[in-house]
Design a protein around this motif. Structure first.
Motif, PDB file in Angstrom:
ATOM      1  N   HIS A 267       0.840  -1.193   0.000  1.00 52.74           N
ATOM      2  CA  HIS A 267       0.000   0.000   0.000  1.00 52.74           C
ATOM      3  C   HIS A 267       0.875   1.244   0.000  1.00 52.74           C
ATOM      4  CE1 HIS A 267      -2.188  -3.253   2.157  1.00 52.74           C
ATOM      5  NE2 HIS A 267      -3.163  -2.890   1.341  1.00 52.74           N
TER       6      HIS A 267
ATOM      7  N   ARG B 164       0.962   5.667   0.872  1.00 53.75           N
ATOM      8  CA  ARG B 164       0.392   6.865   1.476  1.00 53.75           C
ATOM      9  C   ARG B 164       1.054   8.060   0.800  1.00 53.75           C
ATOM     10  NH1 ARG B 164      -2.958   5.823   3.997  1.00 53.75           N
ATOM     11  NH2 ARG B 164      -2.427   5.263   6.144  1.00 53.75           N
TER      12      ARG B 164
ATOM     13  N   GLU C 216      -2.990   8.313  -6.352  1.00 52.84           N
ATOM     14  CA  GLU C 216      -3.275   7.261  -5.374  1.00 52.84           C
ATOM     15  C   GLU C 216      -3.688   5.967  -6.073  1.00 52.84           C
ATOM     16  OE1 GLU C 216      -6.238   9.099  -2.978  1.00 52.84           O
ATOM     17  OE2 GLU C 216      -4.800  10.132  -1.680  1.00 52.84           O
TER      18      GLU C 216
ATOM     19  N   ALA D 123      -1.539   2.485  -6.064  1.00 55.70           N
ATOM     20  CA  ALA D 123      -2.168   1.253  -5.588  1.00 55.70           C
ATOM     21  C   ALA D 123      -1.850   0.078  -6.508  1.00 55.70           C
ATOM     22  CB  ALA D 123      -3.679   1.446  -5.487  1.00 55.70           C
TER      23      ALA D 123
END
Length: 378
Positions: free
Chosen positions: A186, A188, A224, A228
């Motif tokens: 993942h 951030r 984002e 991913a």
């Protein structure tokens, strides 16, 4: 005090400062040994020739072996300069683990055939690429996947290299990057940044600095979604960046830098313990639970390159050290050839363009002082 942490790369001042703020005793290994890097570390060693702008493997190995004997050392963090020498990331130093992407992972994400092949399979857009020199080179760039900072990029029609490069169609737009943390599965997002890419000497696309955060909710969501997909495919871990060309909310992907990038200098306050702490935790599999915190406005950083052969005298070195907006400070007596980085300047404000103007004015002021010193010495 949390023990010791080693940071290594071409230029490690942001890494050293962030790690020191997080409570580590820092050993800094780089090419320049700037005054503010010295202030942020307990010990510094040179690991390459600044004029060559490359890490010397033998010097690096010896410095890492000595650093492994530091009290309570956790490991070492690799910054810029390892793109062309991923084998350095695979070396085993007893008592000093690498806190970041290993060499094989660096090879996968930096090799053009691997990277752009994965982008094609994931349906992610990028400028057209070729692995043989285009018959008509107009509109193409020649690039070296093992280099960084844009020094290696040339217009294909002006470039005679036939090996060690690949070719990419020039894509108009705004050079940008997304700084992010990853845990292998993942991501951030830390911030979107506008990259200041300008000519320098005979190199037309050199990284000069960055502005950020760029607040664009649509583009941020797009990044984002892209991350991913990319993070698990390449097993990305730690602090890293993805470079792209933006036109509105459209993005053409260029490359991943699988290590802390220069734009971290704008965003170390994104989480309370800083970005090196966040990097180490992300490598260990933990991401911050909340979004980054950014103060209002935007911040910028600009490298000041020498426009002539020059020397920094004691008075100028002291003046630069007293300035709140000068960084990567040269020591008195340091000399620079045309095109070498002398220092960097920072600025902040409410508007990107206003910050760029202030950065340029401050850089011009440093170069004017350098010219005055040369006139006085003549």
């Amino acid at each position: 005090m949390r023990g010791s942490l080693v940071v290594a790369g071409l230029w490690v001042r942001p890494l050293a400062e962030s790690a020191t703020r997080a409570g580590w005793r820092v050993v800094a290994l780089d090419l320049f040994g700037d005054a503010d890097t010295w202030r942020a570390c307990a010990r510094w060693e040179r690991i390459g020739d600044p004029a060559a702008f490359a890490i010397a493997p033998g010097l690096l190995r010896g410095a890492l072996e000595r650093a492994s004997r530091e009290p309570g050392v956790l490991g070492w963090v690799a910054g810029s300069g390892f793109e062309g020498m991923p084998e350095a990331l695979d070396q085993r130093i007893a008592g000093l683990p690498l806190l970041g992407m290993a060499g094989e992972a660096m090879r996968r994400v930096r090799a053009p055939a691997s990277f752009f092949g994965k982008l094609d399979r994931l349906g992610l857009e990028h400028p057209a690429i070729a692995f043989q020199s285009p018959a008509d080179p107009a509109g193409w760039l020649a690039k070296d996947a093992g280099a960084s900072g844009g020094w290696h990029i040339r217009a294909a029609e002006d470039d005679a290299r036939t090996t060690g490069v690949y070719w990419q169609r020039f894509q108009p737009g705004v050079p940008m990057s997304v700084l992010f943390l990853a845990d292998g599965a993942h991501a951030r997002v830390v911030a979107l940044n506008r990259l200041l890419v300008r000519p320098l000497g005979d190199a037309p696309f050199v990284y000069h600095g960055a502005i950020g955060p760029v607040r664009d909710a649509v583009l941020a969501r797009r990044m984002e979604a892209i991350l991913a997909l990319l993070v698990p495919v390449f097993g990305l871990r730690g602090l890293a960046s993805l470079d792209f060309i933006a036109h509105g909310q459209h993005a053409w992907l260029l490359e991943v830098n699988p290590r802390p990038s220069a734009t971290m200098v704008l965003h170390d306050a994104a989480w309370p313990a800083g970005l090196v702490d966040a990097h180490v935790r992300a490598v260990q599999g933990w991401l911050p639970p909340g979004p980054p915190a950014h103060a209002g406005g935007v911040r910028g950083n600009l490298i000041v390159f020498a426009d002539r052969a020059c020397r920094v005298g004691a008075a100028l070195a002291a003046d630069l050290a007293r300035s709140t907006h000068c960084h990567d400070l040269p020591v008195a007596g340091a000399t620079f050839a045309p095109g070498e980085p002398v220092c960097s300047v920072s600025a902040c404000g409410s508007d990107q363009d206003a910050v760029v103007r202030e950065l340029d004015a401050r850089a011009a002021g440093v170069r004017a002082r350098l010219a005055q010193e040369e006139e006085l010495a003549a």
